[in-house]
Design a protein around this motif. Structure first.
Motif, PDB file in Angstrom:
ATOM      1  N   ASP A  26      23.284   2.286 -20.131  1.00 58.36           N
ATOM      2  CA  ASP A  26      22.593   1.118 -19.595  1.00 58.36           C
ATOM      3  C   ASP A  26      22.723   1.066 -18.085  1.00 58.36           C
ATOM      4  O   ASP A  26      21.753   0.792 -17.364  1.00 58.36           O
ATOM      5  N   GLN A  27      23.917   1.343 -17.589  1.00 58.46           N
ATOM      6  CA  GLN A  27      24.161   1.328 -16.146  1.00 58.46           C
ATOM      7  C   GLN A  27      23.405   2.458 -15.444  1.00 58.46           C
ATOM      8  O   GLN A  27      22.849   2.274 -14.358  1.00 58.46           O
ATOM      9  N   ALA A  28      23.357   3.630 -16.068  1.00 64.29           N
ATOM     10  CA  ALA A  28      22.722   4.797 -15.456  1.00 64.29           C
ATOM     11  C   ALA A  28      21.201   4.705 -15.438  1.00 64.29           C
ATOM     12  O   ALA A  28      20.545   5.409 -14.668  1.00 64.29           O
ATOM     13  N   THR A  29      20.628   3.846 -16.294  1.00 65.82           N
ATOM     14  CA  THR A  29      19.166   3.741 -16.377  1.00 65.82           C
ATOM     15  C   THR A  29      18.640   2.409 -15.843  1.00 65.82           C
ATOM     16  O   THR A  29      17.447   2.134 -15.943  1.00 65.82           O
ATOM     17  N   ASP A  30      19.498   1.598 -15.280  1.00 62.41           N
ATOM     18  CA  ASP A  30      19.103   0.288 -14.774  1.00 62.41           C
ATOM     19  C   ASP A  30      18.281   0.448 -13.487  1.00 62.41           C
ATOM     20  O   ASP A  30      18.781   0.971 -12.492  1.00 62.41           O
TER      21      ASP A  30
ATOM     22  N   LYS B  27      12.463   7.986 -25.306  1.00 61.52           N
ATOM     23  CA  LYS B  27      12.927   6.692 -24.825  1.00 61.52           C
ATOM     24  C   LYS B  27      14.432   6.597 -25.015  1.00 61.52           C
ATOM     25  O   LYS B  27      14.930   6.631 -26.122  1.00 61.52           O
ATOM     26  N   VAL B  28      15.155   6.503 -23.904  1.00 59.84           N
ATOM     27  CA  VAL B  28      16.609   6.378 -23.977  1.00 59.84           C
ATOM     28  C   VAL B  28      16.958   4.929 -24.239  1.00 59.84           C
ATOM     29  O   VAL B  28      16.575   4.036 -23.485  1.00 59.84           O
ATOM     30  N   SER B  29      17.667   4.674 -25.317  1.00 56.99           N
ATOM     31  CA  SER B  29      18.055   3.311 -25.661  1.00 56.99           C
ATOM     32  C   SER B  29      19.561   3.225 -25.786  1.00 56.99           C
ATOM     33  O   SER B  29      20.185   4.084 -26.408  1.00 56.99           O
ATOM     34  N   PRO B  30      20.204   2.201 -25.177  1.00 50.81           N
ATOM     35  CA  PRO B  30      21.650   2.052 -25.295  1.00 50.81           C
ATOM     36  C   PRO B  30      22.127   1.945 -26.731  1.00 50.81           C
ATOM     37  O   PRO B  30      23.272   2.238 -27.037  1.00 50.81           O
TER      38      PRO B  30
ATOM     39  N   PHE C 129      26.424   8.540 -13.846  1.00 49.79           N
ATOM     40  CA  PHE C 129      25.939   9.918 -13.916  1.00 49.79           C
ATOM     41  C   PHE C 129      24.424   9.874 -13.742  1.00 49.79           C
ATOM     42  O   PHE C 129      23.816   8.806 -13.686  1.00 49.79           O
ATOM     43  N   ARG C 130      23.810  11.022 -13.645  1.00 52.47           N
ATOM     44  CA  ARG C 130      22.363  11.069 -13.443  1.00 52.47           C
ATOM     45  C   ARG C 130      21.632  10.975 -14.775  1.00 52.47           C
ATOM     46  O   ARG C 130      21.748  11.848 -15.628  1.00 52.47           O
ATOM     47  N   MET C 131      20.884   9.912 -14.956  1.00 51.39           N
ATOM     48  CA  MET C 131      20.038   9.744 -16.146  1.00 51.39           C
ATOM     49  C   MET C 131      18.765   9.045 -15.679  1.00 51.39           C
ATOM     50  O   MET C 131      18.413   7.955 -16.112  1.00 51.39           O
TER      51      MET C 131
END
Length: 224
Positions: free
Chosen positions: A205-209, A64-67, A51-53
């Protein structure tokens, strides 16, 4: 919205496909031309993000987005739990696609059959003159998303095997999806089924990599 889009495999989430209500600041998704994973499966540059992140969205939501935590993780966790609790109703609604498949699915189904035929992986029961197997396959993907299927393994098994336009080496694609050694996502690569917390952690994690975002189609604006 992002979690629901992942469950239904809605892609092509470039910036113009998300509207913002200026009074309530509510985000509204539009244009669902690519659903049930077709943006990963059939677009010339396959989408590897669930998804879009992107940095802009993450900055608007939480500094800060953290898993491992944060507002995004908590919200998605509650959303996933709610969808799982009501999955019978959701799957019943989606049954309409079995009876009345969307027009684009005829083309997508034929393309999938031809791709599998070229690769020598065509199952005998698949027939490009019959469409019944294709919507059932897509609904099965939704059900696996709901039931904690590992997002990385599902993307590999259901979609990336058929797409050779960007990378012909599926092993390289899988390494990109799994992430860097030592990351939380990397540690989940051998787990077929995840609990809700693990699933949300993996998806964020996948969306922000950056390695995944950097391989997106430029028009998707991964930098925004």
């Amino acid at each position: 919205m992002s979690l629901a889009h992942y469950i239904l495999g809605i892609g092509d989430r470039y910036t113009s496909n998300t509207l913002v209500d200026l009074k309530s600041c509510t985000a509204v998704g539009i244009d669902f031309g690519h659903a049930f994973g077709t943006a990963t499966q059939f677009l010339p540059v396959p989408e590897l993000t669930p998804f879009r992140m992107t940095p802009l969205m993450a900055g608007l939501t939480v500094p800060k987005v953290s898993p491992s935590g944060g507002i995004v993780h908590a919200t998605m966790l509650k959303t996933l739990e709610a969808l799982q609790e009501n999955q019978e109703a959701l799957m019943n609604i989606l049954q309409v696609f079995l009876r009345e498949p969307v027009i684009d699915w005829v083309e997508f189904a034929n393309r999938q059959v031809h791709a599998m035929r070229r690769a020598g992986n065509l199952d005998e029961h698949l027939d490009d003159t019959k469409l019944s197997w294709y919507p059932q396959q897509k609904l099965n993907c939704v059900k696996r998303n709901l039931n904690g299927g590992n997002p990385m393994l599902l993307m590999k098994s259901e979609e990336l095997d058929l797409n050779s336009l960007v990378m012909k080496d599926s092993a390289s694609l899988l390494r990109i999806i799994i992430g860097e050694k030592g990351s939380e996502r990397w540690s989940m690569q051998n787990e077929i089924s995840l609990n809700t917390d693990q699933q949300v952690t993996c998806l964020i994690d996948q969306a922000t990599d950056p390695n995944i975002l950097g391989r997106s189609w430029i028009g998707w604006s991964p930098f925004a």
